[in-house]
Structures are given as C-alpha cells and as structure tokens.
Design an enzyme around this catalytic site. Structure first.
Site, PDB file in Angstrom:
ATOM      1  N   LYS A  40     -21.980  15.786   0.874  1.00 41.94           N
ATOM      2  CA  LYS A  40     -21.028  14.415   1.080  1.00 41.94           C
ATOM      3  C   LYS A  40     -21.917  13.070   1.017  1.00 41.94           C
ATOM      4  CE  LYS A  40     -21.429  14.690   6.157  1.00 41.94           C
ATOM      5  NZ  LYS A  40     -21.140  15.409   7.063  1.00 41.94           N
ATOM      6  N   ARG A 135     -16.540  16.636  18.954  1.00 43.19           N
ATOM      7  CA  ARG A 135     -15.886  16.108  17.688  1.00 43.19           C
ATOM      8  C   ARG A 135     -14.908  17.276  17.442  1.00 43.19           C
ATOM      9  NH1 ARG A 135     -18.809  14.814  12.139  1.00 43.19           N
ATOM     10  NH2 ARG A 135     -18.361  17.061  11.597  1.00 43.19           N
TER      11      ARG A 135
HETATM   12  C1  LIG Z   1     -21.885  16.542   7.373  1.00 48.21           C
HETATM   13  C2  LIG Z   1     -21.723  17.818   7.905  1.00 48.21           C
HETATM   14  C3  LIG Z   1     -22.619  18.798   7.827  1.00 48.21           C
HETATM   15  C4  LIG Z   1     -24.025  18.568   6.996  1.00 48.21           C
HETATM   16  O1  LIG Z   1     -24.629  17.444   8.176  1.00 48.21           O
HETATM   17  P1  LIG Z   1     -26.186  17.126   7.801  1.00 48.21           P
HETATM   18  O2  LIG Z   1     -26.720  16.384   9.099  1.00 48.21           O
HETATM   19  O3  LIG Z   1     -26.134  16.215   6.676  1.00 48.21           O
HETATM   20  O4  LIG Z   1     -26.990  18.388   7.737  1.00 48.21           O
HETATM   21  C5  LIG Z   1     -22.617  19.811   8.369  1.00 48.21           C
HETATM   22  N1  LIG Z   1     -21.163  20.329   8.777  1.00 48.21           N
HETATM   23  C6  LIG Z   1     -20.253  19.204   9.019  1.00 48.21           C
HETATM   24  C7  LIG Z   1     -18.867  20.101   9.613  1.00 48.21           C
HETATM   25  C8  LIG Z   1     -20.246  18.371   8.611  1.00 48.21           C
HETATM   26  O5  LIG Z   1     -19.334  17.036   8.749  1.00 48.21           O
END
Ligand SMILES: *Cc1c(COP(=O)(O)O)cnc(C)c1O
Length: 382
Positions: A40, A135
C-alpha cells in the site's frame, strides 16, 4: 550528453526490495511464518509487487481495492489480501479481485456472501481481533458469534484470525497480546473443529517479537510493508540486520544556491503553515533551495544521504538546505533517505516521478542466495 532525469524522483532499487523480501521471508520461514508483502505504501506498484514475490512472500496485501485491481490488471499472479475492511460500496470489486479480506463487521461479511453468490465465486474471510490498539477488530467476547456467522454464510470460507497493533495507538506486540491471539486460534479450532489456516500476527511492528520469542504460539503469518521497503523495524525505527535501508531514495534538484544570513531580517510573524520558526545567529552560510516541498514529502521524514547537508525547512514547493559545509550549484541533485510517512507522501505526490533500478535482476539470480548487484553501499550489519 544524456538528457537530464526528471526531478523530484523516487529511485526504487528493485534488487534491494527483492533482497529485503528474501531476507525476511527466509528468516520467518525458519519459524514457520509466511509473509504477506504489503504494497500500500507503494500504491500497489506492480514492479515492487513482483520483486516481493520473487523474494519469496507468499501473498500480497493492500488496504485499497484500487491497488489490488491495478496489480491484477498488470498481470501479477498471486493471492491477494485486502487489508482494510471492505467498503459496502465496493463489495463486488472485493469479491471479484481479492481472494481474502480482513473483516471485523458482521454486516460486511453478510454482504460479501450475497455478492459472492451472485458472482458465482467464493470469498475467504480473515477475522480481525481487537487486542488493544483500538483500530479495527472484533472484541474477544464476540469472536465465537462471528465465527458461527461465517460458517453459516454461503460462499464464505473462514480463512483464519489476525490482529493489527501499533499502527494507531502505538501498542507494542508482546507475549500478552500475541498469546491471546494464539490462544483464541487454538480455542476456535477446538470449539468449531476448524482448520483456521492463517493466524496473522500483525505488521512490521510484530517482527521483533516474532523473531526473538522462544514461543510464538500459533502465529503463522505476518503482513510486512515497511520492514521490506525501508529495511527497518517500526517500534523504534532501528535498521534491520543485513537489510537495505535505501531501497527507495528520493532525488531533488537545486534551483538556487546562495550565501545568506542565518537570521531573517524584518518583523517575524507566523510562516505559511502557522508556525513560528526560531533562528540561531551563526553568520552567513550557503543555503540551497530544492524544487520539492510539502506537497511531495513530510519534512521530518527525510534525511540527506550526504551527511554534510541539513534540512532547514520547507514550504509547499521549496525545500531549503544548509549547504554551508557541502556547497551545491544550481542543477545539482541531492539524494534523501525516507521514513514511512515521507515515502507515503512522495509515492502519492503526482509531481514525484517513479524510476526503477535493477529491474529484472532478481529473475536472473541463480538461487536466491546472491546479493543484489550494483550495490555501492552495503546493507547495515548486525
Ligand atoms: C498497513 C498494514 C500492514 C502493513 O504495515 P507495515 O507497517 O507497513 O508493515 C499490515 N496490516 C494491516 C491491516 C495494515 O493496514
């Protein structure tokens, strides 16, 4: 002479992304944990996704369905996980393009079932548990109810459970919350006679706990974005051993370089962003302006790779450097390392060009043991 390259630009070294993916996938495989490579922050960039897959991640995850559609349409063949609870307005796309989605709302799962039946498909659901970061997530007291719901809905397969920590409130993954996740998985498997294929222990912030605990319980998946792309763990921002921290660099160009006083002249009020900067008198020195600003980056998240340069400040379109110890000229390029917030901003800015180094080099590597080619700087050592 070759034409100058566009600035500002991100230089994405795909061999380093591949190297970081391979390192993390390999280390976690020793603990029987699979990695979902998270795209993302790169807006679902298909080249980055490919480098992650070649590095050994077992699936790809993104929080935006648009990014998953983009990767599928670019021909990426992988299992895709939607990391954010599906919007009701996008349910059909989710069923069509994502194999698995992370879920916490019964109503959404019901609608996934309806859409899956209509589209003649099955959809896999991974239930998120609320374990303290506040969250997304289902409270432990309601998890059995939601599992029962998933089992009763046509065209829905319960894939497993997971959690997400640290992102919003900064809660640290530890033995207490991780074992709560594992214990819940064990309980659900027994109670419902389920396989519960995936127990997903979080994002890059869970890496440290997972690599260093004697007993990681039932956790068998991690969703990693930042650790792969920036080579850092995220609790304290420390470099991870043998990973590259500069797989992604930002390059900007000098448009003014002049010796000026260190303290402004005239009555001081707030700047364009409502702040009142302070100044230290230290005589005149060279200040350089780069054609890049807050529309493209996050000021606190960029560090010049040349240690003699320092960031003074930025407005929307101008970034000012102290170049007193490393004089620059108009047209010079300056390179930066980025943190997560700055990477996200630069990836998202339409003004920042994305360029790629070492495309395809991972495909030519014999067996995944070779270090990336063209590496002027070695990765951090343990
Ligand atoms: C963004 C996200 C991740 C990955 O997070 P990083 O800190 O980039 O490893 C994993 N799980 C969810 C639900 C996320 O929103």
């Amino acid at each position: 002479m070759t034409a100058p390259q566009i600035t500002p630009r991100l230089e994405i070294d795909l061999a380093r992304v591949w190297h970081n993916s391979a390192q993390l996938s390999g280390r976690l495989a020793l603990r029987k944990v699979a990695v979902t490579g998270v795209t993302k922050v790169a807006l679902g960039d298909p080249r980055i996704a490919r480098a992650m897959l070649q590095g050994g991640v077992s699936s790809l995850g993104d929080s935006r369905i648009e990014n998953i559609i983009k990767m599928r349409q670019a021909g990426i063949q992988a299992e895709f996980m939607l990391l954010r609870s599906p919007q009701l307005s996008r349910i059909d796309d989710v069923v069509q393009y994502a194999d698995i989605s992370l879920n916490s709302e019964p109503e959404v799962i019901r609608r996934l079932s309806v859409a899956a039946q209509r589209l003649g498909r099955r959809h896999r659901v991974l239930l998120m548990l609320e374990l303290g970061d506040l969250r997304e997530g289902i409270p432990l007291s309601e998890i059995e109810q939601v599992v029962s719901l998933c089992r009763s809905l046509p065209n829905i397969d319960l894939e497993g459970i997971g959690t997400n920590l640290t992102c919003l409130s900064g809660v640290k993954p530890d033995a207490t919350n991780m074992h709560r996740l594992s214990d819940t998985a064990v309980r659900l498997r027994q109670r419902f006679g389920l396989p519960l294929l995936q127990v997903s222990g979080g994002n890059s912030s869970s890496l440290d706990w997972l690599l260093n605990s004697d007993n990681i319980g039932a956790v068998n998946n991690l969703r990693l974005g930042e650790a792969i792309l920036l080579g850092r763990e995220t609790l304290y921002g420390q470099p991870l051993p043998a990973l590259y921290q500069d797989a992604i660099s930002l390059v900007a160009e000098v448009i003014e370089a002049r010796v000026k006083p260190s303290v402004p002249e005239g009555e001081l009020t707030q700047n364009a962003f409502g702040e009142r900067p302070s100044f230290v008198q230290r005589g005149e020195f060279q200040r350089s302006i780069l054609a890049m600003g807050l529309q493209d980056i996050q000021l606190a998240g960029i560090v010049p790779q040349q240690p003699d340069l320092a960031v003074i400040g930025a407005s929307s379109d101008h970034l000012v450097l102290d170049s007193g110890r490393h004089p620059l000229q108009v047209g010079d390029e300056v390179r930066f390392n980025l943190n997560y917030a700055a990477t996200l901003a630069a990836m998202t800015s339409p003004f920042v060009e994305k360029t790629y180094l070492n495309e395809g080099s991972a495909e030519h590597s014999p067996s995944g043991v070779r270090s990336p080619s063209a590496t002027p700087r070695q990765p951090a050592d343990s």
